[in-house]
Design an enzyme around this catalytic site. Structure first.
Site, PDB file in Angstrom:
ATOM      1  N   PHE A   1       0.861  -1.187   0.000  1.00  0.00           N
ATOM      2  CA  PHE A   1       0.000   0.000   0.000  1.00  0.00           C
ATOM      3  C   PHE A   1       0.896   1.236   0.000  1.00  0.00           C
TER       4      PHE A   1
ATOM      5  N   GLU B   1       5.001   9.462   1.254  1.00  0.00           N
ATOM      6  CA  GLU B   1       6.062   9.886   0.337  1.00  0.00           C
ATOM      7  C   GLU B   1       7.222  10.458   1.152  1.00  0.00           C
TER       8      GLU B   1
ATOM      9  N   GLY C   1       4.387  12.525   5.054  1.00  0.00           N
ATOM     10  CA  GLY C   1       4.070  11.378   5.904  1.00  0.00           C
ATOM     11  C   GLY C   1       2.759  11.609   6.624  1.00  0.00           C
TER      12      GLY C   1
ATOM     13  N   THR D   1       5.653  -1.101   3.459  1.00  0.00           N
ATOM     14  CA  THR D   1       5.735  -2.482   3.932  1.00  0.00           C
ATOM     15  C   THR D   1       5.418  -3.437   2.786  1.00  0.00           C
TER      16      THR D   1
ATOM     17  N   GLY E   1      -9.908   5.818   4.615  1.00  0.00           N
ATOM     18  CA  GLY E   1     -10.856   4.735   4.952  1.00  0.00           C
ATOM     19  C   GLY E   1     -10.146   3.396   5.122  1.00  0.00           C
TER      20      GLY E   1
ATOM     21  N   ARG F   1      -5.814   0.480  11.290  1.00  0.00           N
ATOM     22  CA  ARG F   1      -5.619   0.964  12.668  1.00  0.00           C
ATOM     23  C   ARG F   1      -6.423   0.122  13.659  1.00  0.00           C
TER      24      ARG F   1
ATOM     25  N   GLU G   1       0.771   4.438  10.493  1.00  0.00           N
ATOM     26  CA  GLU G   1      -0.698   4.476  10.590  1.00  0.00           C
ATOM     27  C   GLU G   1      -1.179   5.660  11.419  1.00  0.00           C
ATOM     28  N   GLY G   2      -0.462   6.776  11.323  1.00  0.00           N
ATOM     29  CA  GLY G   2      -0.791   7.964  12.110  1.00  0.00           C
ATOM     30  C   GLY G   2       0.019   7.937  13.386  1.00  0.00           C
TER      31      GLY G   2
ATOM     32  N   HIS H   1       1.360   8.978  17.187  1.00  0.00           N
ATOM     33  CA  HIS H   1       0.619   9.208  18.431  1.00  0.00           C
ATOM     34  C   HIS H   1       0.010  10.611  18.427  1.00  0.00           C
TER      35      HIS H   1
HETATM   36  P1  TGC Z   1      -9.255  15.768   6.448  1.00  0.00           P
HETATM   37  O1  TGC Z   1      -9.814  16.994   5.817  1.00  0.00           O
HETATM   38  O2  TGC Z   1      -9.254  15.655   7.917  1.00  0.00           O
HETATM   39  O3  TGC Z   1      -9.996  14.484   5.835  1.00  0.00           O
HETATM   40  C1  TGC Z   1     -10.285  14.346   4.460  1.00  0.00           C
HETATM   41  C2  TGC Z   1     -11.580  13.542   4.342  1.00  0.00           C
HETATM   42  O4  TGC Z   1     -11.346  12.222   4.852  1.00  0.00           O
HETATM   43  C3  TGC Z   1     -12.233  11.962   5.971  1.00  0.00           C
HETATM   44  N1  TGC Z   1     -11.444  11.179   6.941  1.00  0.00           N
HETATM   45  C4  TGC Z   1     -11.539   9.850   7.067  1.00  0.00           C
HETATM   46  N2  TGC Z   1     -12.344   8.953   6.481  1.00  0.00           N
HETATM   47  C5  TGC Z   1     -12.210   7.659   6.855  1.00  0.00           C
HETATM   48  N3  TGC Z   1     -11.323   7.240   7.771  1.00  0.00           N
HETATM   49  C6  TGC Z   1     -10.490   8.109   8.373  1.00  0.00           C
HETATM   50  N4  TGC Z   1      -9.604   7.679   9.270  1.00  0.00           N
HETATM   51  C7  TGC Z   1     -10.579   9.485   8.036  1.00  0.00           C
HETATM   52  N5  TGC Z   1      -9.937  10.612   8.435  1.00  0.00           N
HETATM   53  C8  TGC Z   1     -10.471  11.644   7.757  1.00  0.00           C
HETATM   54  C9  TGC Z   1     -12.648  13.313   6.471  1.00  0.00           C
HETATM   55  O5  TGC Z   1     -13.887  13.247   7.131  1.00  0.00           O
HETATM   56  C10 TGC Z   1     -12.731  14.104   5.177  1.00  0.00           C
HETATM   57  O6  TGC Z   1     -13.932  13.734   4.527  1.00  0.00           O
HETATM   58  P2  TGC Z   1     -14.735  14.761   3.592  1.00  0.00           P
HETATM   59  O7  TGC Z   1     -15.998  14.047   3.280  1.00  0.00           O
HETATM   60  O8  TGC Z   1     -14.932  15.990   4.448  1.00  0.00           O
HETATM   61  O9  TGC Z   1     -13.871  14.995   2.418  1.00  0.00           O
HETATM   62  O10 TGC Z   1      -7.801  15.554   5.818  1.00  0.00           O
HETATM   63  P3  TGC Z   1      -6.412  16.219   6.185  1.00  0.00           P
HETATM   64  O11 TGC Z   1      -5.645  16.370   4.915  1.00  0.00           O
HETATM   65  O12 TGC Z   1      -6.610  17.445   7.051  1.00  0.00           O
HETATM   66  O13 TGC Z   1      -5.656  15.077   7.014  1.00  0.00           O
HETATM   67  C11 TGC Z   1      -6.080  14.654   8.216  1.00  0.00           C
HETATM   68  C12 TGC Z   1      -5.077  13.673   8.882  1.00  0.00           C
HETATM   69  C13 TGC Z   1      -3.812  14.397   9.298  1.00  0.00           C
HETATM   70  C14 TGC Z   1      -5.754  13.159  10.121  1.00  0.00           C
HETATM   71  C15 TGC Z   1      -4.753  12.508   7.959  1.00  0.00           C
HETATM   72  O14 TGC Z   1      -4.145  12.892   6.811  1.00  0.00           O
HETATM   73  C16 TGC Z   1      -3.950  11.390   8.636  1.00  0.00           C
HETATM   74  O15 TGC Z   1      -4.549  10.482   9.173  1.00  0.00           O
HETATM   75  N6  TGC Z   1      -2.576  11.423   8.603  1.00  0.00           N
HETATM   76  C17 TGC Z   1      -1.767  10.298   9.045  1.00  0.00           C
HETATM   77  C18 TGC Z   1      -1.207   9.569   7.860  1.00  0.00           C
HETATM   78  C19 TGC Z   1      -1.138   8.087   8.065  1.00  0.00           C
HETATM   79  O16 TGC Z   1      -1.715   7.519   8.971  1.00  0.00           O
HETATM   80  N7  TGC Z   1      -0.444   7.400   7.168  1.00  0.00           N
HETATM   81  C20 TGC Z   1      -0.399   5.973   7.191  1.00  0.00           C
HETATM   82  C21 TGC Z   1       0.249   5.407   5.942  1.00  0.00           C
HETATM   83  S1  TGC Z   1      -0.014   3.663   5.747  1.00  0.00           S
HETATM   84  C22 TGC Z   1       0.904   2.939   6.910  1.00  0.00           C
HETATM   85  O17 TGC Z   1       1.486   3.535   7.752  1.00  0.00           O
HETATM   86  C23 TGC Z   1       0.918   1.446   6.859  1.00  0.00           C
HETATM   87  S2  TGC Z   1       1.891   0.765   8.062  1.00  0.00           S
HETATM   88  C24 TGC Z   1       1.760  -0.902   7.813  1.00  0.00           C
HETATM   89  C25 TGC Z   1       0.790  -1.579   8.761  1.00  0.00           C
HETATM   90  O18 TGC Z   1      -0.369  -1.131   8.883  1.00  0.00           O
HETATM   91  O19 TGC Z   1       1.135  -2.567   9.414  1.00  0.00           O
HETATM   92  P1  FAD Z   2       6.375  13.147   9.931  1.00  0.00           P
HETATM   93  O1  FAD Z   2       5.033  13.340   9.351  1.00  0.00           O
HETATM   94  O2  FAD Z   2       7.512  13.903   9.333  1.00  0.00           O
HETATM   95  O3  FAD Z   2       6.314  13.440  11.487  1.00  0.00           O
HETATM   96  C1  FAD Z   2       7.478  13.659  12.285  1.00  0.00           C
HETATM   97  C2  FAD Z   2       7.035  14.141  13.674  1.00  0.00           C
HETATM   98  O4  FAD Z   2       6.297  15.355  13.542  1.00  0.00           O
HETATM   99  C3  FAD Z   2       6.113  13.148  14.381  1.00  0.00           C
HETATM  100  O5  FAD Z   2       6.379  13.140  15.745  1.00  0.00           O
HETATM  101  C4  FAD Z   2       4.724  13.741  14.143  1.00  0.00           C
HETATM  102  O6  FAD Z   2       3.767  13.379  15.148  1.00  0.00           O
HETATM  103  C5  FAD Z   2       5.033  15.235  14.170  1.00  0.00           C
HETATM  104  N1  FAD Z   2       4.028  16.005  13.443  1.00  0.00           N
HETATM  105  C6  FAD Z   2       3.762  15.991  12.111  1.00  0.00           C
HETATM  106  N2  FAD Z   2       2.737  16.826  11.810  1.00  0.00           N
HETATM  107  C7  FAD Z   2       2.336  17.356  12.996  1.00  0.00           C
HETATM  108  C8  FAD Z   2       1.319  18.269  13.370  1.00  0.00           C
HETATM  109  N3  FAD Z   2       0.475  18.783  12.473  1.00  0.00           N
HETATM  110  N4  FAD Z   2       1.198  18.590  14.674  1.00  0.00           N
HETATM  111  C9  FAD Z   2       2.015  18.051  15.610  1.00  0.00           C
HETATM  112  N5  FAD Z   2       2.996  17.167  15.316  1.00  0.00           N
HETATM  113  C10 FAD Z   2       3.155  16.829  14.032  1.00  0.00           C
HETATM  114  N6  FAD Z   2       3.356   4.177   4.812  1.00  0.00           N
HETATM  115  C11 FAD Z   2       2.628   3.680   3.773  1.00  0.00           C
HETATM  116  O7  FAD Z   2       2.001   4.415   3.004  1.00  0.00           O
HETATM  117  N7  FAD Z   2       2.546   2.325   3.568  1.00  0.00           N
HETATM  118  C12 FAD Z   2       3.206   1.438   4.351  1.00  0.00           C
HETATM  119  O8  FAD Z   2       3.101   0.222   4.144  1.00  0.00           O
HETATM  120  C13 FAD Z   2       4.010   1.943   5.428  1.00  0.00           C
HETATM  121  N8  FAD Z   2       4.738   1.092   6.199  1.00  0.00           N
HETATM  122  C14 FAD Z   2       5.632   1.606   7.106  1.00  0.00           C
HETATM  123  C15 FAD Z   2       6.546   0.755   7.738  1.00  0.00           C
HETATM  124  C16 FAD Z   2       7.487   1.268   8.612  1.00  0.00           C
HETATM  125  C17 FAD Z   2       8.521   0.362   9.209  1.00  0.00           C
HETATM  126  C18 FAD Z   2       7.494   2.660   8.919  1.00  0.00           C
HETATM  127  C19 FAD Z   2       8.474   3.217   9.911  1.00  0.00           C
HETATM  128  C20 FAD Z   2       6.585   3.503   8.308  1.00  0.00           C
HETATM  129  C21 FAD Z   2       5.675   3.001   7.374  1.00  0.00           C
HETATM  130  N9  FAD Z   2       4.820   3.848   6.655  1.00  0.00           N
HETATM  131  C22 FAD Z   2       4.046   3.354   5.620  1.00  0.00           C
HETATM  132  C23 FAD Z   2       4.928   5.296   6.814  1.00  0.00           C
HETATM  133  C24 FAD Z   2       4.220   5.856   8.029  1.00  0.00           C
HETATM  134  O9  FAD Z   2       2.840   5.846   7.864  1.00  0.00           O
HETATM  135  C25 FAD Z   2       4.761   7.272   8.267  1.00  0.00           C
HETATM  136  O10 FAD Z   2       6.068   7.124   8.746  1.00  0.00           O
HETATM  137  C26 FAD Z   2       3.892   8.052   9.259  1.00  0.00           C
HETATM  138  O11 FAD Z   2       2.653   8.370   8.693  1.00  0.00           O
HETATM  139  C27 FAD Z   2       4.589   9.343   9.756  1.00  0.00           C
HETATM  140  O12 FAD Z   2       5.126  10.071   8.705  1.00  0.00           O
HETATM  141  P2  FAD Z   2       6.677  10.573   8.759  1.00  0.00           P
HETATM  142  O13 FAD Z   2       7.520   9.417   9.116  1.00  0.00           O
HETATM  143  O14 FAD Z   2       6.939  11.260   7.469  1.00  0.00           O
HETATM  144  O15 FAD Z   2       6.743  11.583   9.946  1.00  0.00           O
END
Ligand code: TGC
Ligand code: FAD
Length: 389
Positions: A134, A138, A142, A169, A242, A248, A368-369, A371
């Site tokens: 997935f 970038e 993040g 991953t 979603g 999560r 996955e977001g 803390h």
């Molecule tokens: P924002 O304006 O808040 O939201 C845009 C639209 O999305 C809706 N929404 C969600 N819908 C479903 N599930 C959620 N968790 C949702 N969160 C928000 C929201 O209601 C809105 O809908 P609409 O209808 O109004 O358009 O968007 P934003 O750009 O301000 O961003 C919000 C923020 C910072 C919370 C979001 O971008 C975020 O969650 N950032 C964290 C990024 C993250 O978690 N990345 C994970 C990458 S994948 C990964 O790490 C895989 S690890 C491998 C493993 O799982 O084991």
């Molecule tokens: P940053 O976004 O640069 O954050 C750095 C610090 O700043 C953090 O402490 C954060 O909380 C803080 N910060 C950022 N913005 C704010 C704010 N607005 N207010 C306060 N504090 C803030 N991603 C994928 O898409 N697919 C995957 O399969 C995947 N697998 C992963 C596997 C591993 C081993 C790791 C380490 C990461 C993986 N990720 C994946 C990426 C992961 O989702 C991101 O690392 C994560 O979303 C955080 O982004 P970042 O590392 O760029 O940190």
């Protein structure tokens, strides 16, 4: 090492159905017999134990909560959560493999794909014949995936992708990548198959955390994919977010497994390790640590179970998932640190698991977001004021 038993101070077992308990015990047995003997070596070698993939598929782990008609186990969300818990009791990297395959690859195909895409991919992903990844994060985006640079342009019967993803991953071992990119100003999901010209997935090395998991970059340089590889029901950031909600949910359950493994290890060690002529478990300060650990585990169990029941009743929202992911990962990491401390010097060796779990949980706290991002998601919901930027 004494056989693993999960703590159950609040008789939470009485709230589980026979089927849920059965799912848990079959996974627990599999982890003891097949994962525990190899995990430390995989972790040290920084490899994923690929030979376990067919067995994991046989256990119904991939997309377990998706419908049976696509070759999935079709279990309820509490059973799915218990599967993630048992798997992560072994290692967070192994649970990550299952989370990505199920929640981040199979789920978007199921939720946003055509029936043809579902029929083509889901049975192969459920059986482990194909592996997915997935790509959302970038190098420069993040926590703020909405800023992504990867884009797609339509050219005849193809989309042309350009951009790069990082920290993905399973990237280098995946047959198919679910890739998020801007198309005409909207975030859309695309299926990119391995060996597509213009697509590379180099592995990222030298991690101190999640070592038994493959992490990669995804690079797209004029990468052409057929128009049929667009996931048609995607539209906006809401679509990948979603998927994150699904993953999560699994993490909130999974990290209880790590926490339980660490607590179990620390408790047993404390009862047998003698200092000042007594087992260290007889000292009040050590008991306090063990009491803190088991209390937090109990709270996590209740939180996750109610979250699972809400999901099964289609009442769960993403703020509730943020509360559980944030709380459970935070406390699991604290428990792993406390367990490592109770183990003294032995705690830093590969003879014990707590430090491996502790290092893994540093990743789980970030991916996955982070803390703090979950703090802001909860804050935004309860105040109505987004404080992300
Ligand atoms: P924002 O304006 O808040 O939201 C845009 C639209 O999305 C809706 N929404 C969600 N819908 C479903 N599930 C959620 N968790 C949702 N969160 C928000 C929201 O209601 C809105 O809908 P609409 O209808 O109004 O358009 O968007 P934003 O750009 O301000 O961003 C919000 C923020 C910072 C919370 C979001 O971008 C975020 O969650 N950032 C964290 C990024 C993250 O978690 N990345 C994970 C990458 S994948 C990964 O790490 C895989 S690890 C491998 C493993 O799982 O084991
Ligand atoms: P940053 O976004 O640069 O954050 C750095 C610090 O700043 C953090 O402490 C954060 O909380 C803080 N910060 C950022 N913005 C704010 C704010 N607005 N207010 C306060 N504090 C803030 N991603 C994928 O898409 N697919 C995957 O399969 C995947 N697998 C992963 C596997 C591993 C081993 C790791 C380490 C990461 C993986 N990720 C994946 C990426 C992961 O989702 C991101 O690392 C994560 O979303 C955080 O982004 P970042 O590392 O760029 O940190």
């Amino acid at each position: 090492m004494k056989k693993f038993e999960s703590p159950d101070l609040y008789d939470i077992d009485s709230l589980l159905s026979d089927e849920e308990k059965m799912v848990r015990s079959s996974l627990r047995e599999w982890v003891d017999e097949n994962l525990m003997p190899v995990i430390e070596d995989s972790y040290q070698q920084a490899t994923f134990p690929t030979h376990l993939i067919p067995q994991m598929a046989e256990l119904g782990l991939f997309g377990a909560n998706l419908p049976e008609k696509y070759g999935c186990a079709g279990v309820n969300n509490v059973s799915y959560g218990l599967m993630m818990q048992e798997l992560e009791r072994g290692d967070s990297g192994i649970r990550s493999f299952a989370s990505v395959q199920g929640a981040l690859v199979m789920y978007p195909i199921f939720a946003y794909g055509t029936e043809e895409q579902r029929q083509h991919w889901l049975p192969k992903l459920a059986s482990g014949e194909k592996i997915g990844c997935f790509g959302l994060t970038e190098p420069d985006f993040g926590s703020n995936p909405g800023g992504m640079q990867t884009n797609a342009v339509k050219d005849g019967n193809e989309y042309v992708l350009n951009g790069a993803k990082m920290w993905i991953t399973n990237g280098s071992i995946a047959d198919v990548a679910v890739v998020w990119a801007y198309l005409d100003g909207k975030v859309r999901g695309f299926l990119v198959e391995k060996d597509t010209p213009g697509f590379k997935a180099p592995e990222m090395k030298n991690k101190h955390s999640l070592r038994a998991s493959i992490t990669s970059e995804l690079i797209f340089q004029d990468c052409r994919i057929p128009v049929d590889n667009l996931l048609p029901e995607t539209g906006g950031l809401k679509s990948p977010l979603g998927c994150l909600t699904q993953a999560r949910f699994g993490i909130a359950w999974g990290v209880m497994g790590s926490a339980m493994a660490c607590y179990h290890e620390a408790l047993n060690y404390a009862k047998t390790r003698i200092q000042f002529d007594k087992p260290i478990a007889s000292f009040q300060l050590v008991q306090q640590k063990l009491a803190n650990m088991v209390s937090e585990i109990t709270k996590m169990q209740l939180l996750s179970l109610q979250l699972g029941r809400l999901k099964d009743n289609k009442k769960m929202n993403f703020t509730q998932v943020s509360v559980a992911k944030r709380n459970n990962v935070f406390h699991a990491l604290e428990i792993a640190r406390m367990a490592r401390d109770v183990l003294g010097a032995n705690g830093i060796t590969a003879e014990y698991q707590s430090m491996r779990h502790m290092c893994n949980l540093e990743t789980v706290k970030t991916y996955e977001g982070t803390h703090d991002i979950h703090t802001l998601i909860i804050g935004s919901d309860i105040t109505g004021i987004p404080a992300f930027s």
